[in-house]
Structure formats: C-alpha cells, structure tokens
Design a protein around this motif. Structure first.
Motif, PDB file in Angstrom:
ATOM      1  N   TYR A 107       0.872  -1.172   0.000  1.00  0.00           N
ATOM      2  CA  TYR A 107       0.000   0.000   0.000  1.00  0.00           C
ATOM      3  C   TYR A 107       0.907   1.220   0.000  1.00  0.00           C
ATOM      4  CZ  TYR A 107      -4.048  -2.928   1.088  1.00  0.00           C
ATOM      5  OH  TYR A 107      -5.062  -3.856   1.050  1.00  0.00           O
TER       6      TYR A 107
ATOM      7  N   VAL B 175       1.684   5.042  -0.151  1.00  0.00           N
ATOM      8  CA  VAL B 175       1.060   6.335   0.149  1.00  0.00           C
ATOM      9  C   VAL B 175       2.051   7.445  -0.177  1.00  0.00           C
ATOM     10  CG1 VAL B 175       0.078   7.794   1.945  1.00  0.00           C
ATOM     11  CG2 VAL B 175      -0.328   5.323   1.989  1.00  0.00           C
TER      12      VAL B 175
ATOM     13  N   LEU C 182      -6.907  10.266   4.840  1.00  0.00           N
ATOM     14  CA  LEU C 182      -6.395   9.024   4.271  1.00  0.00           C
ATOM     15  C   LEU C 182      -6.318   7.939   5.336  1.00  0.00           C
ATOM     16  CD1 LEU C 182      -5.145   7.592   1.812  1.00  0.00           C
ATOM     17  CD2 LEU C 182      -2.943   8.477   2.533  1.00  0.00           C
TER      18      LEU C 182
ATOM     19  N   PHE D 250       5.092   4.776   3.167  1.00  0.00           N
ATOM     20  CA  PHE D 250       4.851   6.216   3.114  1.00  0.00           C
ATOM     21  C   PHE D 250       6.066   6.857   2.469  1.00  0.00           C
ATOM     22  CE2 PHE D 250       1.922   4.696   6.233  1.00  0.00           C
ATOM     23  CZ  PHE D 250       0.824   5.544   6.148  1.00  0.00           C
TER      24      PHE D 250
ATOM     25  N   LEU E 239      -3.204   6.991  -2.654  1.00  0.00           N
ATOM     26  CA  LEU E 239      -2.920   5.605  -2.318  1.00  0.00           C
ATOM     27  C   LEU E 239      -2.844   4.785  -3.598  1.00  0.00           C
ATOM     28  CD1 LEU E 239      -2.709   3.200  -0.266  1.00  0.00           C
ATOM     29  CD2 LEU E 239      -5.202   3.001  -0.509  1.00  0.00           C
TER      30      LEU E 239
ATOM     31  N   HIS F 222      -7.775  10.494  -1.516  1.00  0.00           N
ATOM     32  CA  HIS F 222      -8.443  10.215  -0.242  1.00  0.00           C
ATOM     33  C   HIS F 222      -9.948  10.456  -0.299  1.00  0.00           C
ATOM     34  CE1 HIS F 222      -7.568  14.522  -0.043  1.00  0.00           C
ATOM     35  NE2 HIS F 222      -8.551  14.606   0.821  1.00  0.00           N
TER      36      HIS F 222
END
Length: 197
Positions: free
Chosen positions: A4, A6, A38, A137, A168, A190
């Motif tokens: 994932y 970000v 988010l 991140f 994302l 988001h």
C-alpha cells in the motif's frame, strides 16, 4: 503480500511544482488534513509492516494517518535525489535543457536513472521476502519508479504514472498467476477511496 503505497500529503513545494528530494519540508495544513482523511480509510487494514521515508513530510503523513507506533524508517523510500535541480520546477529546467526528463536523464550531482533503479530494485528485494500487507509512506517520483520496476518495466516508463498528494496505490500479484506482479490500484485520492484488506 500487497504494498500500500502512500504519497505524502501536500507541501508548499508540491503546490508550486518544485522538485523536493533532500529538502526536509513540512506538510501544509491542508496536507495534514489530507493525511488524517487518508488514515481513516487505512485503519481497518491489518499491516504486517509500516515503512516510511526518513523525510518529515512522509513521516508526518504516516503519523497523522495513525501508524506512527508501527512505523520504521526505510532509507530506500526517500525521494529521487535531484542534485542541482533541487527546488527547481521542470519548466525552468527545460529553459536550459528543452528535452530534459528526470526519468531519462536524471539530475546533475543527483541520482541517475540507473542509480534510482538499483535503489528501488534493492527495496523490492527487501519487500519481496515479507508476508502480509505492507504500508509504504514515501514520495511521488520514487513511487512512479517503484511502480515501473514492480511490473518489470525500465525506469523511463515511470513518466507515464502520476501521483497526487496523499494518494494511495496498491501493488500486488495477479490472483490467477501469483508470480505476476500487478498494479492493483493507482493514484486513488483520499476523497474517493474505498479499499478493503
């Protein structure tokens, strides 16, 4: 395993279009709101690992999204090193170099496409031994390179991807062909997120 990815929330330089690599710039107030929003979409997802770039804009996004207690710094998640082009906008760089493209040319006294490809390949190798969902991140152009290399494309193909602030993206594997790496979600903002574990 699913990644994932970000991209950090808005900064003053992401607003102005200035290349932000090593400069440790803070999120704007709007960028902080984006990160909180988010986080509300990500909290139901069980993450085996949470990794963040060492830059404060990525770490703060991670914190405001609610994952600071799980987060570990991963140096290979930091943004492309723009060298002499740090803080400059592409339009200004192209006044002197009309055909310049970071994904093709890299940056003087910064990273070349080969160097960032090697860094991202090293990151993918580290991630590939993990199991479960992993939250990353990080930054815009690093994310574009990660997507390209994840599917086996050269760095130059990263220019065909776009990443908005606080977006994302999910990198995973094709269900019917588990050895095939795919981009399952890209640049979801988001305000329109609907993700499930």
């Amino acid at each position: 395993m699913q990644l994932y990815f970000v991209r950090h929330g808005e900064t003053q330089w992401s607003l102005s279009g200035q290349h932000t690599g090593r400069t440790d710039i803070a999120l704007t107030l709007h960028g902080e709101d984006q990160a909180r929003s988010l986080g509300a979409h990500l909290r139901g997802i069980p993450f085996a690992r949470v990794l963040t770039s060492p830059r404060q804009r990525a770490q703060r996004t991670c914190e405001l999204a609610g994952f600071a207690s799980q987060a570990r710094i991963e140096p290979d998640l930091q943004e492309w090193d723009y060298g002499d082009y740090e803080g400059q906008c592409s339009v200004d760089i192209r006044e002197a170099r009309p055909d310049w493209d970071v994904f093709k040319d890299g940056c003087p006294n910064g990273e070349t496409p080969l160097q960032i490809s090697e860094r991202v390949d090293r990151l993918i190798a580290k991630l590939s031994v993990l199991e479960g969902n992993v939250a990353l991140f990080s930054h815009g152009q690093l994310g574009c390179v990660l997507a390209a290399r994840w599917i086996g494309a050269p760095v130059i193909q990263g220019r065909h991807f776009a990443l908005g602030a606080a977006s994302l993206s999910i990198l995973g594997h094709e269900a019917a062909h588990p050895s095939t790496q795919v981009i399952a979600l890209w640049n979801s903002m988001h305000s329109s997120l609907s993700v499930s574990p």
